[in-house]
Motif scaffolding. Structure first.
Motif, PDB file in Angstrom:
ATOM      1  N   GLY A   1       0.819  -1.202   0.000  1.00 12.58           N
ATOM      2  CA  GLY A   1       0.000   0.000   0.000  1.00 12.58           C
ATOM      3  C   GLY A   1       0.852   1.251   0.000  1.00 12.58           C
ATOM      4  N   PHE A   2       0.249   2.370  -0.386  1.00  7.43           N
ATOM      5  CA  PHE A   2       0.935   3.655  -0.505  1.00  7.43           C
ATOM      6  C   PHE A   2       2.162   3.542  -1.419  1.00  7.43           C
ATOM      7  CE2 PHE A   2      -0.919   4.688   3.895  1.00  7.43           C
ATOM      8  CZ  PHE A   2      -2.034   5.259   3.324  1.00  7.43           C
ATOM      9  N   THR A   3       1.962   2.906  -2.576  1.00  9.06           N
ATOM     10  CA  THR A   3       3.041   2.754  -3.547  1.00  9.06           C
ATOM     11  C   THR A   3       3.067   3.892  -4.560  1.00  9.06           C
ATOM     12  OG1 THR A   3       1.593   1.299  -4.825  1.00  9.06           O
ATOM     13  CG2 THR A   3       3.176   0.251  -3.343  1.00  9.06           C
ATOM     14  N   SER A   4       2.128   4.817  -4.427  1.00  8.52           N
ATOM     15  CA  SER A   4       2.147   6.019  -5.251  1.00  8.52           C
ATOM     16  C   SER A   4       2.987   7.077  -4.540  1.00  8.52           C
ATOM     17  CB  SER A   4       0.729   6.546  -5.469  1.00  8.52           C
ATOM     18  OG  SER A   4       0.735   7.911  -5.813  1.00  8.52           O
ATOM     19  N   GLU A   5       3.992   7.594  -5.204  1.00  6.89           N
ATOM     20  CA  GLU A   5       4.850   8.595  -4.571  1.00  6.89           C
ATOM     21  C   GLU A   5       4.059   9.861  -4.250  1.00  6.89           C
ATOM     22  OE1 GLU A   5       8.408   8.980  -6.886  1.00  6.89           O
ATOM     23  OE2 GLU A   5       9.099   6.976  -6.335  1.00  6.89           O
ATOM     24  N   ALA A   6       3.085  10.195  -5.094  1.00  9.34           N
ATOM     25  CA  ALA A   6       2.244  11.358  -4.810  1.00  9.34           C
ATOM     26  C   ALA A   6       1.422  11.132  -3.546  1.00  9.34           C
ATOM     27  CB  ALA A   6       1.323  11.641  -6.000  1.00  9.34           C
ATOM     28  N   LYS A   7       0.902   9.916  -3.393  1.00  7.09           N
ATOM     29  CA  LYS A   7       0.113   9.589  -2.205  1.00  7.09           C
ATOM     30  C   LYS A   7       0.986   9.615  -0.951  1.00  7.09           C
ATOM     31  CE  LYS A   7      -3.747   8.154  -0.230  1.00  7.09           C
ATOM     32  NZ  LYS A   7      -4.958   8.979  -0.179  1.00  7.09           N
ATOM     33  N   MET A   8       2.220   9.148  -1.083  1.00 16.55           N
ATOM     34  CA  MET A   8       3.137   9.163   0.062  1.00 16.55           C
ATOM     35  C   MET A   8       3.400  10.591   0.525  1.00 16.55           C
ATOM     36  SD  MET A   8       5.874   6.230  -1.013  1.00 16.55           S
ATOM     37  CE  MET A   8       7.012   6.688   0.300  1.00 16.55           C
ATOM     38  N   VAL A   9       3.601  11.482  -0.432  1.00 14.64           N
ATOM     39  CA  VAL A   9       3.821  12.889  -0.087  1.00 14.64           C
ATOM     40  C   VAL A   9       2.584  13.458   0.591  1.00 14.64           C
ATOM     41  CG1 VAL A   9       4.171  15.186  -1.042  1.00 14.64           C
ATOM     42  CG2 VAL A   9       5.556  13.275  -1.872  1.00 14.64           C
ATOM     43  N   GLN A  10       1.408  13.131   0.021  1.00 15.47           N
ATOM     44  CA  GLN A  10       0.154  13.619   0.575  1.00 15.47           C
ATOM     45  C   GLN A  10      -0.029  13.153   2.022  1.00 15.47           C
ATOM     46  OE1 GLN A  10      -3.305  12.343  -1.631  1.00 15.47           O
ATOM     47  NE2 GLN A  10      -4.667  12.757   0.065  1.00 15.47           N
TER      48      GLN A  10
ATOM     49  N   MET B   1       0.750  -8.589  -4.336  1.00 19.40           N
ATOM     50  CA  MET B   1       0.032  -7.500  -5.002  1.00 19.40           C
ATOM     51  C   MET B   1       0.868  -6.238  -4.817  1.00 19.40           C
ATOM     52  SD  MET B   1      -2.925  -8.730  -6.222  1.00 19.40           S
ATOM     53  CE  MET B   1      -4.180  -7.445  -6.198  1.00 19.40           C
ATOM     54  N   LEU B   2       1.274  -5.630  -5.918  1.00 23.49           N
ATOM     55  CA  LEU B   2       2.330  -4.606  -5.863  1.00 23.49           C
ATOM     56  C   LEU B   2       1.837  -3.181  -5.690  1.00 23.49           C
ATOM     57  CD1 LEU B   2       4.763  -6.113  -8.518  1.00 23.49           C
ATOM     58  CD2 LEU B   2       4.786  -6.371  -6.025  1.00 23.49           C
ATOM     59  N   GLY B   3       0.515  -2.965  -5.602  1.00 25.83           N
ATOM     60  CA  GLY B   3       0.023  -1.614  -5.346  1.00 25.83           C
ATOM     61  C   GLY B   3      -0.791  -1.060  -6.489  1.00 25.83           C
ATOM     62  N   GLY B   4      -1.593  -0.050  -6.192  1.00 25.42           N
ATOM     63  CA  GLY B   4      -2.501   0.524  -7.175  1.00 25.42           C
ATOM     64  C   GLY B   4      -1.801   1.349  -8.236  1.00 25.42           C
ATOM     65  N   ALA B   5      -2.238   1.169  -9.481  1.00 32.41           N
ATOM     66  CA  ALA B   5      -1.699   1.956 -10.583  1.00 32.41           C
ATOM     67  C   ALA B   5      -2.479   3.246 -10.791  1.00 32.41           C
ATOM     68  CB  ALA B   5      -1.720   1.135 -11.877  1.00 32.41           C
ATOM     69  N   THR B   6      -3.677   3.321 -10.197  1.00 33.10           N
ATOM     70  CA  THR B   6      -4.506   4.537 -10.271  1.00 33.10           C
ATOM     71  C   THR B   6      -5.178   4.699  -8.905  1.00 33.10           C
ATOM     72  OG1 THR B   6      -6.631   3.524 -10.898  1.00 33.10           O
ATOM     73  CG2 THR B   6      -5.057   3.973 -12.688  1.00 33.10           C
ATOM     74  N   ALA B   7      -5.968   5.753  -8.785  1.00 32.24           N
ATOM     75  CA  ALA B   7      -6.805   5.890  -7.603  1.00 32.24           C
ATOM     76  C   ALA B   7      -7.828   4.762  -7.584  1.00 32.24           C
ATOM     77  CB  ALA B   7      -7.517   7.240  -7.618  1.00 32.24           C
ATOM     78  N   ALA B   8      -8.332   4.438  -6.402  1.00 35.11           N
ATOM     79  CA  ALA B   8      -9.381   3.429  -6.280  1.00 35.11           C
ATOM     80  C   ALA B   8     -10.728   4.026  -6.681  1.00 35.11           C
ATOM     81  CB  ALA B   8      -9.446   2.911  -4.853  1.00 35.11           C
ATOM     82  N   ALA B   9     -11.594   3.182  -7.226  1.00 35.54           N
ATOM     83  CA  ALA B   9     -12.944   3.610  -7.615  1.00 35.54           C
ATOM     84  C   ALA B   9     -13.966   2.905  -6.741  1.00 35.54           C
ATOM     85  CB  ALA B   9     -13.206   3.281  -9.080  1.00 35.54           C
ATOM     86  N   ALA B  10     -15.005   3.625  -6.330  1.00 37.16           N
ATOM     87  CA  ALA B  10     -16.068   3.024  -5.528  1.00 37.16           C
ATOM     88  C   ALA B  10     -16.867   2.038  -6.372  1.00 37.16           C
ATOM     89  CB  ALA B  10     -16.985   4.109  -4.984  1.00 37.16           C
ATOM     90  N   ILE B  11     -17.221   0.907  -5.783  1.00 35.87           N
ATOM     91  CA  ILE B  11     -18.029  -0.088  -6.486  1.00 35.87           C
ATOM     92  C   ILE B  11     -19.505   0.285  -6.438  1.00 35.87           C
ATOM     93  CG2 ILE B  11     -18.845  -2.478  -6.377  1.00 35.87           C
ATOM     94  CD1 ILE B  11     -15.999  -3.313  -5.707  1.00 35.87           C
TER      95      ILE B  11
END
Length: 259
Positions: free
Chosen positions: A60-69, A224-234
């Motif tokens: 989780g938190f494999t997005s560098e932008a998300k980590m900064v956030q 599972m290596l982490g999200g490639a995009t933001a998550a979408a609500a089902i």
């Protein structure tokens, strides 16, 4: 000092009953990462005692932008168990989740043990196969709100995962174009390069973080290596799919009501 066993039991009950609970940090004060991971392990132990087995880990938190956030300098991880596996194209019951979201990922399957500080080359040498995948995340907290310790304790929000066709380990996963659909509407597009710039870097991190907790990534496990995009609500959707260029297609359908 957090009551590890009591909080773990509370989270396990929430996951089993698909029932949202209040944030731990709102009731117990701030959770240290050490306590949060101890709670995660104890909660997963409840599943193992009921007959589930460990089948991998998720990052989780494999997005560098998300980590900064989030003000983070490292990723987080959670455990994958056999009761979280959903076959590609299968149906899942909406009622087993609270407020599920889905994100496109890259997964790898291991053929050799992996733990501790490893190089990219050593990590790749342990890979048996790669695939596109979807992870269903479902925070057990009310309104999907949590602090860092909360989400770690809650197994990094992991709830279920679907893996597409396994491909040879030599298949390039560095910059795979991805388009995720919910009920045939494209809701997210992106590239696997968003996973730490290279998904294999996430595998290196998985070995390091799990190894620091005394866990060796095992042959046959899915990482599972982490999200490639933001998550979408089902939401009330009835189908989710991911087209991932040369990695192929993965998806699932949804039955049951809407919470």
């Amino acid at each position: 000092m957090a009551d590890i066993a009591a909080i773990a039991a509370r989270l396990d009950d929430a996951a089993r009953g698909a029932r949202a609970i209040a944030q731990i940090t709102g009731q117990e004060g701030e959770l240290s990462l050490a306590d949060a991971y101890a709670i995660q392990r104890a909660a997963i132990d409840h599943r193992l005692a009921r007959g589930a087995t460990l089948v991998g880990v998720k990052m989780g938190f494999t997005s560098e932008a998300k980590m900064v956030q989030m003000g983070l300098t490292d990723q987080i991880w959670g455990r994958l168990t056999s009761d979280m596996v959903v076959a590609n194209g299968a149906s899942i019951d909406r009622d087993r989740f609270i407020h599920p979201r889905v994100e496109p990922e890259v997964a790898v399957r291991l053929k050799a043990p992996l733990a501790g500080e490893v190089t990219r080359e050593e990590a790749l040498a342990a890979v048996d196969a790669v695939a596109a995948a979807l992870e269903i995340i479902d925070s057990r907290y009310e309104n999907f709100r949590f602090a860092l310790g909360d989400v770690v304790a809650d197994n990094a929000s992991s709830s279920a995962f679907v893996v597409g066709p396994w491909l040879p380990a030599t298949t390039d996963v560095a910059d795979v174009a991805m388009a995720m659909r919910v009920d045939d509407v494209v809701v997210e597009t992106g590239s696997s390069a968003a996973i730490l710039g290279d998904p294999i870097r996430s595998l290196v991190a998985a070995a390091r973080l799990a190894g620091a907790a005394g866990l060796t990534l095992q042959p046959g496990w899915t990482i599972m290596l982490g999200g490639a995009t933001a998550a979408a609500a089902i939401g009330s959707a009835r189908a989710v799919s991911l087209d991932a260029a040369h990695l192929g297609r993965v998806g699932f359908t949804i039955t049951g009501g809407v919470a």
